[in-house]
Design a protein around this motif. Structure first.
Motif, PDB file in Angstrom:
ATOM      1  N   LYS A   1     -11.685  -2.270   8.408  1.00  0.00           N
ATOM      2  CA  LYS A   1     -12.618  -2.110   7.301  1.00  0.00           C
ATOM      3  C   LYS A   1     -12.103  -0.919   6.506  1.00  0.00           C
ATOM      4  O   LYS A   1     -11.829   0.139   7.079  1.00  0.00           O
ATOM      5  CB  LYS A   1     -14.014  -1.824   7.856  1.00  0.00           C
ATOM      6  CG  LYS A   1     -15.084  -1.759   6.817  1.00  0.00           C
ATOM      7  CD  LYS A   1     -16.433  -1.684   7.506  1.00  0.00           C
ATOM      8  CE  LYS A   1     -17.248  -0.594   6.869  1.00  0.00           C
ATOM      9  NZ  LYS A   1     -18.558  -0.457   7.517  1.00  0.00           N
ATOM     10  N   ARG A   2     -11.923  -1.089   5.191  1.00  0.00           N
ATOM     11  CA  ARG A   2     -11.305  -0.007   4.437  1.00  0.00           C
ATOM     12  C   ARG A   2     -11.800   0.034   3.002  1.00  0.00           C
ATOM     13  O   ARG A   2     -12.323  -0.944   2.474  1.00  0.00           O
ATOM     14  CB  ARG A   2      -9.790  -0.124   4.454  1.00  0.00           C
ATOM     15  CG  ARG A   2      -9.255  -1.345   3.736  1.00  0.00           C
ATOM     16  CD  ARG A   2      -7.739  -1.413   3.892  1.00  0.00           C
ATOM     17  NE  ARG A   2      -7.169  -2.399   3.025  1.00  0.00           N
ATOM     18  CZ  ARG A   2      -6.430  -3.405   3.424  1.00  0.00           C
ATOM     19  NH1 ARG A   2      -6.161  -3.546   4.694  1.00  0.00           N
ATOM     20  NH2 ARG A   2      -5.931  -4.257   2.558  1.00  0.00           N
TER      21      ARG A   2
ATOM     22  N   GLU B   1     -10.166   1.035  -0.681  1.00  0.00           N
ATOM     23  CA  GLU B   1      -8.941   1.357  -1.412  1.00  0.00           C
ATOM     24  C   GLU B   1      -9.338   2.005  -2.729  1.00  0.00           C
ATOM     25  O   GLU B   1     -10.199   1.487  -3.442  1.00  0.00           O
ATOM     26  CB  GLU B   1      -8.108   0.109  -1.648  1.00  0.00           C
ATOM     27  CG  GLU B   1      -7.582  -0.474  -0.351  1.00  0.00           C
ATOM     28  CD  GLU B   1      -6.681  -1.671  -0.571  1.00  0.00           C
ATOM     29  OE1 GLU B   1      -6.375  -2.005  -1.732  1.00  0.00           O
ATOM     30  OE2 GLU B   1      -6.286  -2.278   0.430  1.00  0.00           O
TER      31      GLU B   1
ATOM     32  N   ALA C   1      -8.683   8.175   8.550  1.00  0.00           N
ATOM     33  CA  ALA C   1      -9.049   7.176   9.562  1.00  0.00           C
ATOM     34  C   ALA C   1      -9.504   7.859  10.839  1.00  0.00           C
ATOM     35  O   ALA C   1      -9.179   9.032  11.076  1.00  0.00           O
ATOM     36  CB  ALA C   1      -7.834   6.296   9.868  1.00  0.00           C
TER      37      ALA C   1
ATOM     38  N   MET D   1      -3.886   8.050   4.339  1.00  0.00           N
ATOM     39  CA  MET D   1      -5.013   7.394   4.993  1.00  0.00           C
ATOM     40  C   MET D   1      -5.944   8.451   5.576  1.00  0.00           C
ATOM     41  O   MET D   1      -5.509   9.515   5.992  1.00  0.00           O
ATOM     42  CB  MET D   1      -4.520   6.423   6.067  1.00  0.00           C
ATOM     43  CG  MET D   1      -4.704   6.871   7.492  1.00  0.00           C
ATOM     44  SD  MET D   1      -4.414   5.620   8.747  1.00  0.00           S
ATOM     45  CE  MET D   1      -2.651   5.545   8.813  1.00  0.00           C
TER      46      MET D   1
ATOM     47  N   THR E   1       0.865  -1.174   0.000  1.00  0.00           N
ATOM     48  CA  THR E   1       0.000   0.000   0.000  1.00  0.00           C
ATOM     49  C   THR E   1       0.906   1.229   0.000  1.00  0.00           C
ATOM     50  O   THR E   1       1.406   1.635   1.050  1.00  0.00           O
ATOM     51  CB  THR E   1      -0.911  -0.001   1.244  1.00  0.00           C
ATOM     52  OG1 THR E   1      -1.608  -1.244   1.281  1.00  0.00           O
ATOM     53  CG2 THR E   1      -1.898   1.129   1.190  1.00  0.00           C
TER      54      THR E   1
ATOM     55  N   TYR F   1      -7.221   5.024  15.442  1.00  0.00           N
ATOM     56  CA  TYR F   1      -6.482   4.157  14.518  1.00  0.00           C
ATOM     57  C   TYR F   1      -5.228   4.869  14.012  1.00  0.00           C
ATOM     58  O   TYR F   1      -4.142   4.297  13.978  1.00  0.00           O
ATOM     59  CB  TYR F   1      -7.371   3.754  13.337  1.00  0.00           C
ATOM     60  CG  TYR F   1      -6.715   2.734  12.436  1.00  0.00           C
ATOM     61  CD1 TYR F   1      -6.779   1.384  12.736  1.00  0.00           C
ATOM     62  CD2 TYR F   1      -6.004   3.131  11.307  1.00  0.00           C
ATOM     63  CE1 TYR F   1      -6.166   0.439  11.931  1.00  0.00           C
ATOM     64  CE2 TYR F   1      -5.389   2.198  10.493  1.00  0.00           C
ATOM     65  CZ  TYR F   1      -5.465   0.860  10.807  1.00  0.00           C
ATOM     66  OH  TYR F   1      -4.847  -0.061  10.018  1.00  0.00           O
TER      67      TYR F   1
ATOM     68  N   LEU G   1      -1.787  -2.544   8.154  1.00  0.00           N
ATOM     69  CA  LEU G   1      -3.083  -2.885   7.568  1.00  0.00           C
ATOM     70  C   LEU G   1      -3.319  -4.397   7.589  1.00  0.00           C
ATOM     71  O   LEU G   1      -4.428  -4.854   7.874  1.00  0.00           O
ATOM     72  CB  LEU G   1      -3.179  -2.368   6.129  1.00  0.00           C
ATOM     73  CG  LEU G   1      -3.273  -0.853   5.963  1.00  0.00           C
ATOM     74  CD1 LEU G   1      -3.202  -0.491   4.479  1.00  0.00           C
ATOM     75  CD2 LEU G   1      -4.537  -0.302   6.593  1.00  0.00           C
TER      76      LEU G   1
END
Length: 76
Positions: free
Chosen positions: A62-63, A65, A9, A7, A2, A13, A56
């Motif tokens: 939960k993401r 991309e 978030a 990010m 990645t 996190y 990650l």
């Protein structure tokens, strides 16, 4: 992997990841002899990208991309 160290978030996190990343980077910076080549001096950002990927994989959040389009012909 990645890449790009990007990010969005929740604060908890983000704070957890930054704590891990800064601890690792601060420690490794004392151990690294930086080469003369400016590109190779980017060791901390390269390491941060790998740490982000590892974080990650371990935390499995939960993401979403989103693909990135690179338009620089030199980047290839």
């Amino acid at each position: 992997m990645t890449p790009y160290n990007m990010m969005i978030a929740p604060w908890a996190y983000f704070d957890d990841y930054m704590g891990l990343m800064m601890a690792v980077l601060e420690r490794t910076e004392t151990l690294i002899e930086y080469p003369d080549d400016p590109y190779q001096q980017r060791i901390p950002p390269f390491l941060a990208e790998r740490l982000f990927t590892l974080h990650l994989a371990v935390t499995r959040p939960k993401r979403l991309e989103v693909p990135v389009l690179v338009t620089d012909r030199q980047a290839g």
